[in-house]
Design a protein around this motif. Structure first.
Motif, PDB file in Angstrom:
ATOM      1  N   LEU A  69       0.781  -1.249   0.053  1.00 14.27           N
ATOM      2  CA  LEU A  69       0.126  -0.088  -0.066  1.00 14.27           C
ATOM      3  C   LEU A  69       0.695   1.159  -0.042  1.00 14.27           C
ATOM      4  O   LEU A  69       1.718   1.421   0.719  1.00 14.27           O
ATOM      5  CB  LEU A  69      -0.876   0.226   1.170  1.00 14.27           C
ATOM      6  CG  LEU A  69      -1.916   1.217   1.305  1.00 14.27           C
ATOM      7  CD1 LEU A  69      -3.205   0.646   2.157  1.00 14.27           C
ATOM      8  CD2 LEU A  69      -1.684   2.251   1.468  1.00 14.27           C
ATOM      9  N   ALA A  70       0.664   2.014  -1.091  1.00 18.68           N
ATOM     10  CA  ALA A  70       1.273   3.552  -1.025  1.00 18.68           C
ATOM     11  C   ALA A  70       0.623   4.459  -0.330  1.00 18.68           C
ATOM     12  O   ALA A  70      -0.485   4.445  -1.024  1.00 18.68           O
ATOM     13  CB  ALA A  70       1.912   3.709  -2.569  1.00 18.68           C
ATOM     14  N   GLY A  96      -7.643 -15.031   4.008  1.00 19.15           N
ATOM     15  CA  GLY A  96      -7.065 -14.298   5.245  1.00 19.15           C
ATOM     16  C   GLY A  96      -5.519 -14.395   5.248  1.00 19.15           C
ATOM     17  O   GLY A  96      -4.854 -13.784   6.369  1.00 19.15           O
ATOM     18  N   SER A  97      -4.983 -14.947   4.349  1.00 16.43           N
ATOM     19  CA  SER A  97      -3.465 -15.408   4.438  1.00 16.43           C
ATOM     20  C   SER A  97      -2.903 -14.050   3.858  1.00 16.43           C
ATOM     21  O   SER A  97      -2.354 -14.035   2.310  1.00 16.43           O
ATOM     22  CB  SER A  97      -2.869 -16.520   4.082  1.00 16.43           C
ATOM     23  OG  SER A  97      -1.438 -16.582   4.022  1.00 16.43           O
ATOM     24  N   TRP A  98      -2.615 -12.960   4.608  1.00 13.92           N
ATOM     25  CA  TRP A  98      -1.933 -12.104   3.749  1.00 13.92           C
ATOM     26  C   TRP A  98      -1.157 -10.992   4.914  1.00 13.92           C
ATOM     27  O   TRP A  98      -1.255 -11.198   6.297  1.00 13.92           O
ATOM     28  CB  TRP A  98      -2.830 -10.798   3.261  1.00 13.92           C
ATOM     29  CG  TRP A  98      -4.059 -10.384   4.035  1.00 13.92           C
ATOM     30  CD1 TRP A  98      -5.430 -10.887   4.172  1.00 13.92           C
ATOM     31  CD2 TRP A  98      -4.045  -9.486   4.953  1.00 13.92           C
ATOM     32  NE1 TRP A  98      -5.915 -10.420   4.771  1.00 13.92           N
ATOM     33  CE2 TRP A  98      -5.377  -9.364   5.590  1.00 13.92           C
ATOM     34  CE3 TRP A  98      -2.961  -8.437   5.406  1.00 13.92           C
ATOM     35  CZ2 TRP A  98      -5.614  -8.297   6.397  1.00 13.92           C
ATOM     36  CZ3 TRP A  98      -3.275  -7.526   6.304  1.00 13.92           C
ATOM     37  CH2 TRP A  98      -4.624  -7.622   6.788  1.00 13.92           C
ATOM     38  N   SER A  99      -0.014 -10.418   4.480  1.00 12.08           N
ATOM     39  CA  SER A  99       0.772  -9.536   5.099  1.00 12.08           C
ATOM     40  C   SER A  99       0.435  -8.071   4.193  1.00 12.08           C
ATOM     41  O   SER A  99       0.037  -7.885   3.339  1.00 12.08           O
ATOM     42  CB  SER A  99       2.381  -9.793   5.207  1.00 12.08           C
ATOM     43  OG  SER A  99       2.925  -9.546   3.747  1.00 12.08           O
ATOM     44  N   LEU A 100       0.847  -7.136   5.231  1.00 16.10           N
ATOM     45  CA  LEU A 100       0.689  -5.523   4.496  1.00 16.10           C
ATOM     46  C   LEU A 100       1.894  -4.890   4.971  1.00 16.10           C
ATOM     47  O   LEU A 100       2.197  -4.836   6.068  1.00 16.10           O
ATOM     48  CB  LEU A 100      -0.854  -5.159   5.298  1.00 16.10           C
ATOM     49  CG  LEU A 100      -0.923  -3.642   4.919  1.00 16.10           C
ATOM     50  CD1 LEU A 100      -1.216  -3.321   3.597  1.00 16.10           C
ATOM     51  CD2 LEU A 100      -2.101  -2.876   5.680  1.00 16.10           C
ATOM     52  N   THR A 101       2.263  -4.189   3.861  1.00 18.94           N
ATOM     53  CA  THR A 101       3.337  -3.040   4.207  1.00 18.94           C
ATOM     54  C   THR A 101       3.008  -1.841   3.600  1.00 18.94           C
ATOM     55  O   THR A 101       2.389  -1.815   2.279  1.00 18.94           O
ATOM     56  CB  THR A 101       4.581  -3.666   3.521  1.00 18.94           C
ATOM     57  OG1 THR A 101       5.250  -4.962   3.868  1.00 18.94           O
ATOM     58  CG2 THR A 101       5.729  -2.493   3.700  1.00 18.94           C
ATOM     59  N   ILE A 102       2.907  -0.894   4.310  1.00 17.34           N
ATOM     60  CA  ILE A 102       2.519   0.490   4.054  1.00 17.34           C
ATOM     61  C   ILE A 102       3.678   1.256   3.993  1.00 17.34           C
ATOM     62  O   ILE A 102       4.429   1.578   4.866  1.00 17.34           O
ATOM     63  CB  ILE A 102       1.529   0.929   5.117  1.00 17.34           C
ATOM     64  CG1 ILE A 102       0.481  -0.113   5.231  1.00 17.34           C
ATOM     65  CG2 ILE A 102       0.959   2.514   4.752  1.00 17.34           C
ATOM     66  CD1 ILE A 102      -0.454   0.421   6.539  1.00 17.34           C
ATOM     67  N   SER A 103       3.868   1.919   2.798  1.00 18.09           N
ATOM     68  CA  SER A 103       5.107   2.957   2.578  1.00 18.09           C
ATOM     69  C   SER A 103       4.335   4.384   2.566  1.00 18.09           C
ATOM     70  O   SER A 103       3.636   4.777   1.515  1.00 18.09           O
ATOM     71  CB  SER A 103       5.880   2.721   1.394  1.00 18.09           C
ATOM     72  OG  SER A 103       6.855   3.704   1.156  1.00 18.09           O
ATOM     73  N   HIS A 133       9.418   1.132  -4.746  1.00 21.02           N
ATOM     74  CA  HIS A 133       9.996   1.208  -3.427  1.00 21.02           C
ATOM     75  C   HIS A 133       9.481   0.105  -2.494  1.00 21.02           C
ATOM     76  O   HIS A 133      10.104  -0.820  -1.898  1.00 21.02           O
ATOM     77  CB  HIS A 133      10.104   2.349  -2.585  1.00 21.02           C
ATOM     78  CG  HIS A 133      10.447   2.291  -1.169  1.00 21.02           C
ATOM     79  ND1 HIS A 133      11.779   2.117  -0.874  1.00 21.02           N
ATOM     80  CD2 HIS A 133      10.055   2.685   0.094  1.00 21.02           C
ATOM     81  CE1 HIS A 133      11.929   2.395   0.210  1.00 21.02           C
ATOM     82  NE2 HIS A 133      10.839   2.608   0.940  1.00 21.02           N
ATOM     83  N   LEU A 134       8.152  -0.257  -2.449  1.00 23.46           N
ATOM     84  CA  LEU A 134       7.579  -1.440  -1.714  1.00 23.46           C
ATOM     85  C   LEU A 134       7.869  -2.665  -2.472  1.00 23.46           C
ATOM     86  O   LEU A 134       7.914  -3.796  -1.491  1.00 23.46           O
ATOM     87  CB  LEU A 134       5.911  -1.158  -1.873  1.00 23.46           C
ATOM     88  CG  LEU A 134       5.606  -0.387  -0.725  1.00 23.46           C
ATOM     89  CD1 LEU A 134       4.037   0.377  -1.335  1.00 23.46           C
ATOM     90  CD2 LEU A 134       5.442  -0.829   0.602  1.00 23.46           C
ATOM     91  N   LEU A 135       8.520  -2.724  -3.632  1.00 24.12           N
ATOM     92  CA  LEU A 135       8.769  -4.099  -4.085  1.00 24.12           C
ATOM     93  C   LEU A 135       9.913  -4.885  -3.292  1.00 24.12           C
ATOM     94  O   LEU A 135      10.251  -5.950  -3.476  1.00 24.12           O
ATOM     95  CB  LEU A 135       9.273  -3.987  -5.575  1.00 24.12           C
ATOM     96  CG  LEU A 135       8.155  -3.676  -6.389  1.00 24.12           C
ATOM     97  CD1 LEU A 135       8.734  -3.279  -8.004  1.00 24.12           C
ATOM     98  CD2 LEU A 135       7.141  -4.748  -6.514  1.00 24.12           C
ATOM     99  N   ALA A 136      10.907  -3.904  -2.726  1.00 24.19           N
ATOM    100  CA  ALA A 136      12.116  -4.419  -1.876  1.00 24.19           C
ATOM    101  C   ALA A 136      11.622  -5.010  -0.457  1.00 24.19           C
ATOM    102  O   ALA A 136      12.584  -5.250   0.265  1.00 24.19           O
ATOM    103  CB  ALA A 136      13.015  -3.411  -1.710  1.00 24.19           C
ATOM    104  N   HIS A 137      10.180  -4.834  -0.360  1.00 27.57           N
ATOM    105  CA  HIS A 137       9.764  -5.231   1.053  1.00 27.57           C
ATOM    106  C   HIS A 137       8.724  -6.482   1.071  1.00 27.57           C
ATOM    107  O   HIS A 137       7.965  -6.245   1.894  1.00 27.57           O
ATOM    108  CB  HIS A 137       9.104  -3.953   1.906  1.00 27.57           C
ATOM    109  CG  HIS A 137      10.248  -3.032   1.932  1.00 27.57           C
ATOM    110  ND1 HIS A 137      11.123  -2.798   3.189  1.00 27.57           N
ATOM    111  CD2 HIS A 137      10.641  -1.802   1.315  1.00 27.57           C
ATOM    112  CE1 HIS A 137      11.935  -1.806   3.109  1.00 27.57           C
ATOM    113  NE2 HIS A 137      11.761  -1.165   2.055  1.00 27.57           N
TER     114      HIS A 137
END
Length: 320
Positions: free
Chosen positions: A23-24, A45-52, A92-96
């Motif tokens: 999520l940007a 329900g199987s997910w992680s979330l990275t917010i930049s 940028h999020l692709l590295a995470h």
């Protein structure tokens, strides 16, 4: 649907069904909470979330932190963005992306996901061995979620010859399988600027011979408001505006950015699509006859007859 595959037995319960949601975020406080709530409501329900967070000056970061604190059982991370706009923030999020994620899904800050979005995406991608992406139509709404219609469906199958000149992939519906993510992550280290991350991914995956799985059924509520980074893709007026832009300076700049970004990853394309890319370069060069011959040879095309006619005219006049 183009390229539909059925779900193999047990696929939905395997460890590789984990989805990394990227999520940007930038000044998205007005609508962020509804989007985040729609992630929790997913049937898969199987997910992680990275917010930049790209330097928000409103309450966006506080809302994201509160959401993470309210869901301690979830893998939620908040990182700092590069502060260079939405395309750079998504890249940028692709590295995470976690190493155990089998899929990657892009998420905007102001839309709402239908509860079966992830389940549909990973179900349709589960049998794909090579690079593949999933995308769909969206339900366009007002800022208060009043339905305004659907984004248009493509009239021709997704392809590299279409991707070079037109984006039909709506970024907040986009999901990548692991092979597509590996391709994109490798190219991300090579490419300079791109016009938008979703368009570049459509170009790259189709150019490398990967599959674009398109669903006619909408998977998101696409909220339209004055701060949209990119507006809705539906309606005759929107399509007319897109055709008018084809001869403008902005569109010419987009074509040059596209050519440079894909040239940096040229060896990742199929031999046939390298030839198409070469013709795309000729179409931006001198000599009307050479440009038109390259367009005919390449079979580069837009989705509608009117837009394709506008492409021929722009090519003839040297407006690409």
């Amino acid at each position: 649907m183009y390229g539909h595959r059925s779900i193999p037995d047990g696929a939905a319960s395997s460890a590789t069904s984990k989805v990394a949601i990227l999520l940007a975020l930038y000044n998205g406080a007005d609508f962020l909470r509804e989007q985040l709530d729609s992630l929790v409501a997913q049937s898969h329900g199987s997910w992680s979330l990275t917010i930049s967070d790209d330097g928000s000056q409103d309450d966006s970061r506080a809302l994201a932190e509160a959401f993470a604190a309210a869901h301690p059982d979830r893998e939620i991370r908040l990182i700092d963005g590069p502060r260079k706009g939405p395309a750079a923030n998504f890249r940028h999020l692709l590295a995470h992306v976690p190493h155990d994620a089998g899929f990657v899904a892009f998420c905007d800050q102001d839309d709402i996901w239908m509860e079966d979005k992830l389940a549909r995406a990973i179900g349709d991608l589960a049998a794909e061995q090579g690079p593949a992406i999933w995308c769909s139509r969206a339900q366009v709404t007002s800022d208060t979620l009043t339905p305004l219609g659907l984004t248009p469906a493509p009239r021709h199958p997704p392809s590299f010859t279409n991707a070079l000149i037109q984006n039909i992939v709506i970024g907040h519906t986009l999901t990548l399988n692991r092979a597509a993510f590996a391709l994109v992550a490798a190219a991300n280290a090579e490419a300079g600027p791109v016009v938008m991350h979703d368009w570049w991914i459509y170009q790259l995956v189709s150019g490398a011979g990967g599959r674009v799985v398109w669903s006619d059924a909408p998977s998101t509520l696409y909220r339209q408001h004055r701060r949209n980074a990119v507006g809705g893709q539906g309606g005759a007026m929107a399509q007319w505006a897109a055709m008018r832009r084809m001869g403008g300076d902005e569109h010419q700049s987009w074509n040059r950015v596209t050519l440079a970004a894909l040239a940096a990853s040229r060896l990742r394309l199929t031999p046939e699509n390298r030839a198409v890319l070469d013709d795309f370069a000729v179409m931006q060069g001198s000599g009307a006859l050479r440009r038109l011959a390259a367009l005919r040879r390449s079979k580069i095309r837009r989705q509608t007859t009117a837009a394709q006619s506008a492409l021929w005219l722009s090519t003839a006049l040297g407006w690409l």
